[in-house]
Design a protein around this motif. Sequence first.
Motif, PDB file in Angstrom:
ATOM      1  N   CYS A 319     -10.161  -2.136 -13.397  1.00 35.46           N
ATOM      2  CA  CYS A 319     -10.692  -3.572 -13.648  1.00 35.46           C
ATOM      3  C   CYS A 319     -11.901  -3.773 -14.219  1.00 35.46           C
ATOM      4  CB  CYS A 319     -10.479  -4.290 -12.015  1.00 35.46           C
ATOM      5  SG  CYS A 319     -10.636  -6.007 -12.504  1.00 35.46           S
ATOM      6  N   VAL A 320     -12.085  -4.083 -15.255  1.00 37.07           N
ATOM      7  CA  VAL A 320     -13.195  -3.924 -16.441  1.00 37.07           C
ATOM      8  C   VAL A 320     -13.535  -5.789 -16.463  1.00 37.07           C
ATOM      9  CG1 VAL A 320     -14.188  -3.528 -18.480  1.00 37.07           C
ATOM     10  CG2 VAL A 320     -12.662  -2.142 -17.452  1.00 37.07           C
ATOM     11  N   SER A 321     -14.849  -5.954 -16.356  1.00 36.83           N
ATOM     12  CA  SER A 321     -15.429  -7.489 -16.642  1.00 36.83           C
ATOM     13  C   SER A 321     -15.142  -7.468 -18.013  1.00 36.83           C
ATOM     14  CB  SER A 321     -16.848  -7.354 -16.013  1.00 36.83           C
ATOM     15  OG  SER A 321     -17.756  -6.656 -16.852  1.00 36.83           O
ATOM     16  N   GLY A 322     -15.204  -9.079 -18.260  1.00 36.59           N
ATOM     17  CA  GLY A 322     -15.277  -9.494 -19.757  1.00 36.59           C
ATOM     18  C   GLY A 322     -16.542  -9.078 -20.384  1.00 36.59           C
ATOM     19  N   SER A 323     -17.540  -8.967 -19.417  1.00 31.88           N
ATOM     20  CA  SER A 323     -18.978  -8.470 -20.159  1.00 31.88           C
ATOM     21  C   SER A 323     -18.778  -7.025 -20.810  1.00 31.88           C
ATOM     22  CB  SER A 323     -19.913  -8.537 -19.042  1.00 31.88           C
ATOM     23  OG  SER A 323     -21.138  -8.080 -19.389  1.00 31.88           O
ATOM     24  N   ALA A 324     -18.269  -6.295 -20.016  1.00 31.45           N
ATOM     25  CA  ALA A 324     -17.984  -4.914 -20.261  1.00 31.45           C
ATOM     26  C   ALA A 324     -17.190  -4.848 -21.452  1.00 31.45           C
ATOM     27  CB  ALA A 324     -17.613  -3.796 -19.288  1.00 31.45           C
ATOM     28  N   ALA A 325     -16.139  -5.624 -21.567  1.00 32.56           N
ATOM     29  CA  ALA A 325     -15.160  -5.679 -22.679  1.00 32.56           C
ATOM     30  C   ALA A 325     -15.762  -6.051 -23.824  1.00 32.56           C
ATOM     31  CB  ALA A 325     -13.899  -6.258 -22.107  1.00 32.56           C
ATOM     32  N   ALA A 326     -16.626  -7.222 -23.821  1.00 27.90           N
ATOM     33  CA  ALA A 326     -17.142  -7.615 -24.909  1.00 27.90           C
ATOM     34  C   ALA A 326     -17.882  -6.604 -25.590  1.00 27.90           C
ATOM     35  CB  ALA A 326     -17.718  -8.961 -24.622  1.00 27.90           C
ATOM     36  N   ARG A 327     -18.349  -5.660 -24.922  1.00 24.04           N
ATOM     37  CA  ARG A 327     -19.630  -4.730 -25.560  1.00 24.04           C
ATOM     38  C   ARG A 327     -18.703  -3.642 -26.497  1.00 24.04           C
ATOM     39  NH1 ARG A 327     -22.405  -7.070 -21.387  1.00 24.04           N
ATOM     40  NH2 ARG A 327     -24.640  -6.990 -21.607  1.00 24.04           N
ATOM     41  N   VAL A 328     -17.530  -3.531 -26.246  1.00 22.69           N
ATOM     42  CA  VAL A 328     -16.575  -2.402 -26.547  1.00 22.69           C
ATOM     43  C   VAL A 328     -16.000  -2.766 -28.118  1.00 22.69           C
ATOM     44  CG1 VAL A 328     -14.900  -0.668 -26.260  1.00 22.69           C
ATOM     45  CG2 VAL A 328     -16.412  -1.545 -24.195  1.00 22.69           C
ATOM     46  N   ASP A 329     -16.275  -2.128 -28.943  1.00 25.16           N
ATOM     47  CA  ASP A 329     -15.584  -2.391 -30.132  1.00 25.16           C
ATOM     48  C   ASP A 329     -14.193  -2.068 -30.263  1.00 25.16           C
ATOM     49  OD1 ASP A 329     -18.026  -3.327 -31.342  1.00 25.16           O
ATOM     50  OD2 ASP A 329     -18.646  -1.320 -32.446  1.00 25.16           O
ATOM     51  N   GLY A 330     -13.421  -2.993 -30.569  1.00 21.57           N
ATOM     52  CA  GLY A 330     -11.938  -2.726 -30.630  1.00 21.57           C
ATOM     53  C   GLY A 330     -11.303  -2.504 -29.002  1.00 21.57           C
ATOM     54  N   PHE A 331     -11.824  -3.188 -28.095  1.00 19.51           N
ATOM     55  CA  PHE A 331     -11.358  -3.259 -26.843  1.00 19.51           C
ATOM     56  C   PHE A 331      -9.920  -3.377 -26.997  1.00 19.51           C
ATOM     57  CE2 PHE A 331     -10.417  -5.185 -22.622  1.00 19.51           C
ATOM     58  CZ  PHE A 331     -10.655  -3.947 -21.875  1.00 19.51           C
ATOM     59  N   ARG A 332      -9.173  -2.536 -26.106  1.00 15.26           N
ATOM     60  CA  ARG A 332      -7.726  -3.089 -25.754  1.00 15.26           C
ATOM     61  C   ARG A 332      -7.479  -3.032 -24.425  1.00 15.26           C
ATOM     62  NH1 ARG A 332      -4.371   0.902 -30.214  1.00 15.26           N
ATOM     63  NH2 ARG A 332      -5.351   0.142 -31.895  1.00 15.26           N
ATOM     64  N   GLY A 333      -6.694  -4.330 -23.976  1.00 18.87           N
ATOM     65  CA  GLY A 333      -6.497  -4.155 -22.492  1.00 18.87           C
ATOM     66  C   GLY A 333      -5.909  -5.581 -22.510  1.00 18.87           C
ATOM     67  N   ARG A 334      -5.516  -5.642 -21.260  1.00 15.65           N
ATOM     68  CA  ARG A 334      -4.755  -6.877 -20.826  1.00 15.65           C
ATOM     69  C   ARG A 334      -5.448  -7.772 -19.996  1.00 15.65           C
ATOM     70  NH1 ARG A 334       1.066  -5.556 -18.295  1.00 15.65           N
ATOM     71  NH2 ARG A 334      -0.272  -5.013 -16.624  1.00 15.65           N
ATOM     72  N   PRO A 335      -5.758  -9.115 -20.173  1.00 14.87           N
ATOM     73  CA  PRO A 335      -6.508 -10.064 -19.416  1.00 14.87           C
ATOM     74  C   PRO A 335      -5.707 -10.096 -18.032  1.00 14.87           C
ATOM     75  CG  PRO A 335      -5.168 -11.208 -21.195  1.00 14.87           C
ATOM     76  CD  PRO A 335      -4.990  -9.794 -21.409  1.00 14.87           C
ATOM     77  N   VAL A 336      -6.678  -9.896 -16.953  1.00 13.60           N
ATOM     78  CA  VAL A 336      -6.106 -10.187 -15.595  1.00 13.60           C
ATOM     79  C   VAL A 336      -6.336 -11.556 -15.188  1.00 13.60           C
ATOM     80  CG1 VAL A 336      -6.777  -9.779 -13.265  1.00 13.60           C
ATOM     81  CG2 VAL A 336      -6.775  -7.869 -15.152  1.00 13.60           C
ATOM     82  N   GLY A 337      -7.484 -12.413 -15.671  1.00 13.70           N
ATOM     83  CA  GLY A 337      -7.736 -13.863 -14.984  1.00 13.70           C
ATOM     84  C   GLY A 337      -9.187 -13.788 -14.911  1.00 13.70           C
ATOM     85  N   ASP A 338      -9.535 -15.168 -14.420  1.00 14.20           N
ATOM     86  CA  ASP A 338     -10.799 -15.324 -14.160  1.00 14.20           C
ATOM     87  C   ASP A 338     -11.086 -15.415 -12.733  1.00 14.20           C
ATOM     88  OD1 ASP A 338     -11.572 -16.155 -16.999  1.00 14.20           O
ATOM     89  OD2 ASP A 338     -10.062 -17.779 -16.398  1.00 14.20           O
ATOM     90  N   LEU A 339     -11.737 -14.394 -12.399  1.00 12.84           N
ATOM     91  CA  LEU A 339     -11.784 -13.944 -10.708  1.00 12.84           C
ATOM     92  C   LEU A 339     -13.062 -14.489 -10.378  1.00 12.84           C
ATOM     93  CD1 LEU A 339     -11.135 -10.240 -11.208  1.00 12.84           C
ATOM     94  CD2 LEU A 339      -9.405 -12.096 -11.065  1.00 12.84           C
ATOM     95  N   ILE A 340     -12.798 -15.374  -9.052  1.00 12.71           N
ATOM     96  CA  ILE A 340     -13.726 -15.547  -8.182  1.00 12.71           C
ATOM     97  C   ILE A 340     -14.119 -14.465  -7.073  1.00 12.71           C
ATOM     98  CG2 ILE A 340     -14.817 -17.371  -6.626  1.00 12.71           C
ATOM     99  CD1 ILE A 340     -14.238 -18.364  -9.374  1.00 12.71           C
ATOM    100  N   LEU A 341     -15.069 -13.608  -7.265  1.00  7.50           N
ATOM    101  CA  LEU A 341     -15.149 -12.478  -6.460  1.00  7.50           C
ATOM    102  C   LEU A 341     -15.969 -12.874  -5.106  1.00  7.50           C
ATOM    103  CD1 LEU A 341     -16.628  -9.725  -9.359  1.00  7.50           C
ATOM    104  CD2 LEU A 341     -14.104 -10.051  -8.121  1.00  7.50           C
ATOM    105  N   ARG A 342     -15.622 -12.109  -4.266  1.00  3.47           N
ATOM    106  CA  ARG A 342     -16.383 -12.396  -2.901  1.00  3.47           C
ATOM    107  C   ARG A 342     -17.794 -12.521  -3.126  1.00  3.47           C
ATOM    108  NH1 ARG A 342     -18.368  -9.328   0.737  1.00  3.47           N
ATOM    109  NH2 ARG A 342     -17.460  -7.220  -0.280  1.00  3.47           N
ATOM    110  N   GLY A 343     -18.330 -13.857  -2.570  1.00  2.00           N
ATOM    111  CA  GLY A 343     -19.890 -14.163  -2.335  1.00  2.00           C
ATOM    112  C   GLY A 343     -20.336 -14.686  -3.780  1.00  2.00           C
ATOM    113  N   ARG A 344     -19.354 -14.935  -4.592  1.00  2.00           N
ATOM    114  CA  ARG A 344     -19.619 -15.474  -5.971  1.00  2.00           C
ATOM    115  C   ARG A 344     -18.812 -16.992  -6.249  1.00  2.00           C
ATOM    116  NH1 ARG A 344     -22.345 -12.524  -9.481  1.00  2.00           N
ATOM    117  NH2 ARG A 344     -21.708 -13.662 -11.162  1.00  2.00           N
ATOM    118  N   ALA A 345     -19.450 -18.003  -6.695  1.00  2.00           N
ATOM    119  CA  ALA A 345     -19.019 -19.196  -7.054  1.00  2.00           C
ATOM    120  C   ALA A 345     -18.283 -19.286  -8.489  1.00  2.00           C
ATOM    121  CB  ALA A 345     -20.040 -20.211  -6.857  1.00  2.00           C
ATOM    122  N   GLU A 346     -19.094 -18.478  -9.365  1.00  2.67           N
ATOM    123  CA  GLU A 346     -18.866 -18.639 -10.672  1.00  2.67           C
ATOM    124  C   GLU A 346     -17.602 -17.458 -11.283  1.00  2.67           C
ATOM    125  OE1 GLU A 346     -20.915 -17.561 -15.017  1.00  2.67           O
ATOM    126  OE2 GLU A 346     -22.164 -17.973 -13.229  1.00  2.67           O
TER     127      GLU A 346
END
Length: 417
Positions: A319-346
């Motif tokens: 599982c890779v964050s969008g922040s990491a994926a955005a920094r990779v030229d030509g990133f290839r992957g499947r979107p998982v969704g918009d996760l609300i991780l434990r302890g976070r509201a965003e």
Amino acid sequence: MTARILVVDDEPDLEVLIVQKFRRQIRDGAVIFLFASDGVDALSVIDGNSDIDMVLCDINMPRMDGLSLLEKLQQAEGQQLSTVIVSAYGDMANIRTAMNRGAFDFITKPIDFADLETTIAKTLKHREVLHEAHRRQAVAERAHASLSRYFSPNLAERLAGDADGLALAGQWREVASLFTDITSFTTLVETIDPATLGALLNDYLAGMTDVVFAHEGTVAKIVGDALHVLFGAPGEQQDHAARAVACALELDALSQSFRDSWRDKGVAVGTTRIGVHAGPALVGNFGGGRFFDYTAYGDTINIAARLESANKQLGTRICVSGSAAARVDGFRGRPVGDLILRGRAEALRAFEPLSSKQYDDPSTASYLEAFGRLEAGDANAVTAFAAQIGKCPDDQLASFHLKRLLNGAKGTRISLD
């Protein structure tokens, strides 16, 4: 420390003169003089005295002259003698040849003993500097060899070459953080004998760290089977996120192969879950001055750890964050969704990275179509994910979304425990 100087000259009176002129230094134990009448005798003396520091050598001698002796000394393995040539003032051609063959300095005949004393002092000082340089190099090489057993090569090299390297604390850096963990490893520990566990764990960690080091990552911590890896620290790596994602894919392939090989031995090893996130972190040695503990702190590190844990609910292995994926030229992957991780509201957009072969498979296109319907709020998303599972029964991520939709969930926002 007593300096040992070999004087090579066929003039019989020179030995008496040198002993007389340096009698105080000889009496005080500051210097010991050895004598040889030509190059042949000199080589014999050197063979029997490995601790000679300096050679004072005439050029014109019988049997073997000074230039030939210099050549022999240059060819000798491990020989690090500092040589001063003695020659007539007008014999500059031979002096130049001697310097080209490795002589450190020269003095002219007739010998000025005040000049000789100064030249000897300068030569011995030069030798001390060389000794210290070799000592430091040897210490650094030993330190690097030792540190490389525990730390990634880039960190080991920095520490071995930097006496202040242990004070690498308190630097905010842009990094990529990667966490790995084996599912149900605690249960495995309780069910197999210690010898088998030791072999399994050593095999696993050796393979995993080799992959990390191949991508020039730094293993910040190993706890049991779990690894925390940093990219972009201690040395800056502009492509730290790309390295982390590539490393994650290779770690996943290795861990799957590892599971297969141990399953053939009758040991069921759990799936390795991997989480990757990129952003700012506080990195350095936080061992309190007594212990070495190069690690990182901050939200970036916490998110990477929670993404690793999120794989369990999502059915993914990476599982890779969008922040990491955005920094990779030509990133290839499947979107998982918009996760609300434990302890976070965003919410945080996450992806499952894929190899080129996986991405080009027709099943990826059908998943992306189903996810697009989910993102658009299309009621046909249920049918699309059901069709995806029909084609790929082992697609755990598609199964996760289908179950959500069948339980009344909508959209891509996913709350995780």
